[in-house]
Design an enzyme around this catalytic site. Structure first.
Site, mmCIF file in Angstrom:
data_model
loop_
_atom_site.group_PDB
_atom_site.id
_atom_site.type_symbol
_atom_site.label_atom_id
_atom_site.label_comp_id
_atom_site.label_asym_id
_atom_site.label_seq_id
_atom_site.Cartn_x
_atom_site.Cartn_y
_atom_site.Cartn_z
ATOM 1 N N TYR A 13 0.804 -1.212 0.000
ATOM 2 C CA TYR A 13 0.000 0.000 0.000
ATOM 3 C C TYR A 13 0.838 1.263 0.000
ATOM 4 O O TYR A 13 0.329 2.317 0.355
ATOM 5 C CB TYR A 13 -0.888 0.020 1.250
ATOM 6 C CG TYR A 13 -1.933 -1.057 1.271
ATOM 7 C CD1 TYR A 13 -2.882 -1.134 0.265
ATOM 8 C CD2 TYR A 13 -1.979 -1.987 2.309
ATOM 9 C CE1 TYR A 13 -3.840 -2.109 0.272
ATOM 10 C CE2 TYR A 13 -2.946 -2.971 2.333
ATOM 11 C CZ TYR A 13 -3.868 -3.036 1.313
ATOM 12 O OH TYR A 13 -4.829 -4.012 1.333
ATOM 13 N N ASP A 15 2.672 -7.956 11.678
ATOM 14 C CA ASP A 15 3.389 -8.295 10.430
ATOM 15 C C ASP A 15 4.890 -8.301 10.675
ATOM 16 O O ASP A 15 5.666 -7.734 9.892
ATOM 17 C CB ASP A 15 3.018 -7.304 9.310
ATOM 18 C CG ASP A 15 3.413 -7.841 7.930
ATOM 19 O OD1 ASP A 15 3.700 -9.049 7.806
ATOM 20 O OD2 ASP A 15 3.444 -7.046 6.976
HETATM 21 N N1 LIG Z 1 12.224 4.431 7.152
HETATM 22 C C1 LIG Z 1 12.609 3.795 6.050
HETATM 23 N N2 LIG Z 1 13.853 3.957 5.552
HETATM 24 C C2 LIG Z 1 14.245 3.311 4.425
HETATM 25 N N3 LIG Z 1 13.466 2.444 3.755
HETATM 26 C C3 LIG Z 1 12.221 2.228 4.197
HETATM 27 C C4 LIG Z 1 11.728 2.895 5.366
HETATM 28 N N4 LIG Z 1 10.456 2.470 5.585
HETATM 29 C C5 LIG Z 1 10.178 1.587 4.613
HETATM 30 N N5 LIG Z 1 11.223 1.443 3.773
HETATM 31 C C6 LIG Z 1 11.283 0.531 2.628
HETATM 32 O O1 LIG Z 1 10.194 0.766 1.739
HETATM 33 C C7 LIG Z 1 9.610 -0.474 1.312
HETATM 34 C C8 LIG Z 1 8.129 -0.519 1.671
HETATM 35 O O2 LIG Z 1 7.977 -0.241 3.046
HETATM 36 P P1 LIG Z 1 6.914 -0.937 3.982
HETATM 37 O O3 LIG Z 1 7.241 -2.390 4.081
HETATM 38 O O4 LIG Z 1 6.878 -0.205 5.268
HETATM 39 O O5 LIG Z 1 5.588 -0.711 3.171
HETATM 40 P P2 LIG Z 1 4.234 -1.517 3.200
HETATM 41 O O6 LIG Z 1 3.379 -1.023 2.090
HETATM 42 O O7 LIG Z 1 3.643 -1.377 4.545
HETATM 43 O O8 LIG Z 1 4.805 -2.973 2.934
HETATM 44 P P3 LIG Z 1 4.250 -4.451 3.114
HETATM 45 O O9 LIG Z 1 3.801 -4.848 1.756
HETATM 46 O O10 LIG Z 1 5.469 -5.218 3.571
HETATM 47 O O11 LIG Z 1 3.183 -4.451 4.133
HETATM 48 C C9 LIG Z 1 10.441 -1.570 1.950
HETATM 49 O O12 LIG Z 1 11.442 -1.971 1.038
HETATM 50 C C10 LIG Z 1 11.097 -0.894 3.125
HETATM 51 O O13 LIG Z 1 12.329 -1.464 3.447
#
Ligand SMILES: Nc1ncnc2c1ncn2[C@@H]1O[C@H](COP(=O)(O)OP(=O)(O)OP(=O)(O)O)[C@@H](O)[C@H]1O
Length: 482
Positions: A32, A148
């Site tokens: 997302y 998660d």
């Molecule tokens: N604070 C941060 N600094 C650097 N990279 C980040 C940071 N937060 C997230 N990322 C990177 O961005 C990408 C997506 O982040 P995140 O997993 O938080 O998103 P999501 O949409 O919640 O994902 P998921 O599908 O795993 O639920 C990942 O590769 C993560 O490592």
């Protein structure tokens, strides 16, 4: 990573953000979200901008992070932007890498012959574990269940600080007396101050969480006919094979949230809606109801607790402790402990290792929503955790065993484990400065193509599972897997 000239990203159309941050590159995306590396114009500090395209994920992430600010092992939320009709953008501290990359690099070092036996030195392993435990302890003290936990959601800074991140599925568990307010004020424009309140959830988010919740799945369940069941199954298989190589949404099976694998059409047209076979998807939208019940459709399969796999909607903080057990096992062996290719396969792997889930191992488990529906042959001789954790000390095996208990009440808490003698024995945890911190993030799909194909050839629950029997019983039908 994409070049900084990519001006097509929607975040460039946000004057409030562009005014304060220079966007440098996109560093990742999740189910997302899109995440960018950016520079704060006022002082040059590098930050991560997380643009969240889903209302509920944004709400949950901001709410949980606000409560947890100040905990050293939780990612820092500097500020956030959220206007009506626009995606929320969180300004987070930038984290260079993650634990999945640490594991991948340690494995590579081992296979290159640089280190033999085990990939991670015990002192390093202990320091990573302590940091994970401290972060999780902070969550659980605040009654926040992350839901998660997995290595790629444990981010690591340049100096070796590990921090829990991605709270998009987190929930704050409240006591029975808690009444959720429906009277959150609804300003159209929010730009939080640089000082995020550290103890209270924000009350200024647009809309209310409960307004997007769905009904309680257990109230909706009606048995369906066997013919209908197989028709639905065929539809799902067709849908799965169409999506099989969609790396955008399904890059790495064990690293793909149940939420992530649900397409929009799944959500709008859930064929299991109203059926008793809804162990994969619940009532259409994977959301919690407004009455304290939770969704079982959370987490990433490899790290998902048995109660979730059996459809529980009344679980607790303990689901994170199961995930933690799987993460520790992976840190110890550098291999995922239960790399299931589908939910049924996930359960089969767990039972093959730990033995069947029975009333003896967890009194009350037969009350789990799908317990009577999905049954497995009796495992006469479970493999046992010892066989999976070769080259590990008895203390290490004991820690994993204390987490991977069927009965959630028996799982050791993060606080209890922080006091485990393992951490005060030689070799002691190394200081942060002695940790091997990878210089980049690997991105598991790119880093382990072999593994990807191993785990992604099929996402259908029925492939690779072998024979199954469908029989009628008091609750409708029972599916037995051999
Ligand atoms: N604070 C941060 N600094 C650097 N990279 C980040 C940071 N937060 C997230 N990322 C990177 O961005 C990408 C997506 O982040 P995140 O997993 O938080 O998103 P999501 O949409 O919640 O994902 P998921 O599908 O795993 O639920 C990942 O590769 C993560 O490592």
């Amino acid at each position: 990573m994409e070049p900084s000239s990519a001006k097509s990203w929607s975040i460039h159309s946000r004057p409030d953000i562009i005014h304060k941050y220079e966007i440098l590159e996109r560093v990742g995306s999740g189910a997302y979200s899109d995440v960018y590396r950016a520079r704060r114009l006022s002082d040059g500090v590098i930050v991560a901008l997380k643009e969240i395209h889903d209302y509920q994920s944004a709400f949950r992430e901001i709410e949980a992070l606000q409560i947890l600010q100040g905990s050293p092992n939780i990612v820092v939320l500097h500020e956030y932007f959220w206007r009506e009709d626009e995606d929320a953008v969180l300004v987070l501290e930038f984290m260079r890498t993650d634990l999945a990359t640490v594991i991948a690099e340690a494995k590579k070092r081992g296979s290159d012959g640089v280190e033999s036996g085990r990939g991670l030195a015990v002192g390093e392993l202990k320091r990573w574990m302590i940091q994970i435990l401290s972060g999780l302890d902070a969550c659980h003290r605040n009654m926040i269940v992350h839901r998660d936990l997995k290595p790629s959601n444990l981010l690591i800074s340049d100096d070796g600080m590990l921090k829990l991140a991605d709270f998009g599925q987190a929930r704050i568990l409240m006591g029975p007396d808690y009444v959720e307010s429906n009277e959150i004020s609804q300003p159209c424009e929010i730009n939080s101050s640089d000082q995020v309140p550290s103890s209270q959830p924000s009350a200024v988010l647009p809309g209310t969480e409960s307004s997007v919740r769905e009904g309680n799945r257990t109230e909706e369940q009606e048995p369906i006919s066997k013919e209908e069941y197989f028709r639905v199954l065929d539809e799902l298989k067709a849908k799965n094979s169409a999506n099989e190589f969609d790396k955008e949404t399904c890059t790495y099976d064990g690293d793909t949230s149940c939420l992530a694998t649900c397409t929009t059409s799944d959500l709008e047209d859930d064929p299991f809606k109203g059926s008793s076979y809804s162990y994969e998807m619940e009532g259409g939208v994977p959301a919690d109801d407004g009455h304290g019940s939770l969704t079982s459709c959370v987490g990433t399969r490899w790290f998902r607790a048995p109660e979730l796999l059996y459809g529980s909607t009344s679980y607790g903080l303990e689901i994170d402790l199961w995930s933690l057990g799987c993460i520790f096992a992976e840190l110890l062996t550098l291999e995922p402990l239960f790399p299931g290719t589908a939910d049924i396969d996930q359960m089969s792997r767990i039972f093959a290792t730990l033995g069947n889930l029975t009333e003896e191992s967890w009194p009350g488990c037969s009350e789990l929503p799908d317990f009577q529906i999905i049954s497995f042959n009796t495992i006469e001789k479970p493999i046992g955790l010892e066989a999976c954790l070769t080259n590990c000390s008895s203390d290490e095996i004991s820690i994993v065993k204390r987490l991977l208990c069927y009965n959630p009440a028996n799982r050791a808490t993060a606080m209890e484990l922080l006091q485990d003698k393992y951490f005060t024995k030689e070799p002691l945890p190394v200081p942060l400065s002695e940790l091997h911190v990878p210089s980049t993030k690997s991105g598991q799909d790119e880093d382990s193509p072999a593994g990807w194909y191993d785990y992604n050839e099929s996402d259908s629950d029925m492939d690779e599972i072998g024979p199954m029997n469908v029989t009628t019983n008091a609750t409708g039908y029972s599916i037995q897997f051999d």
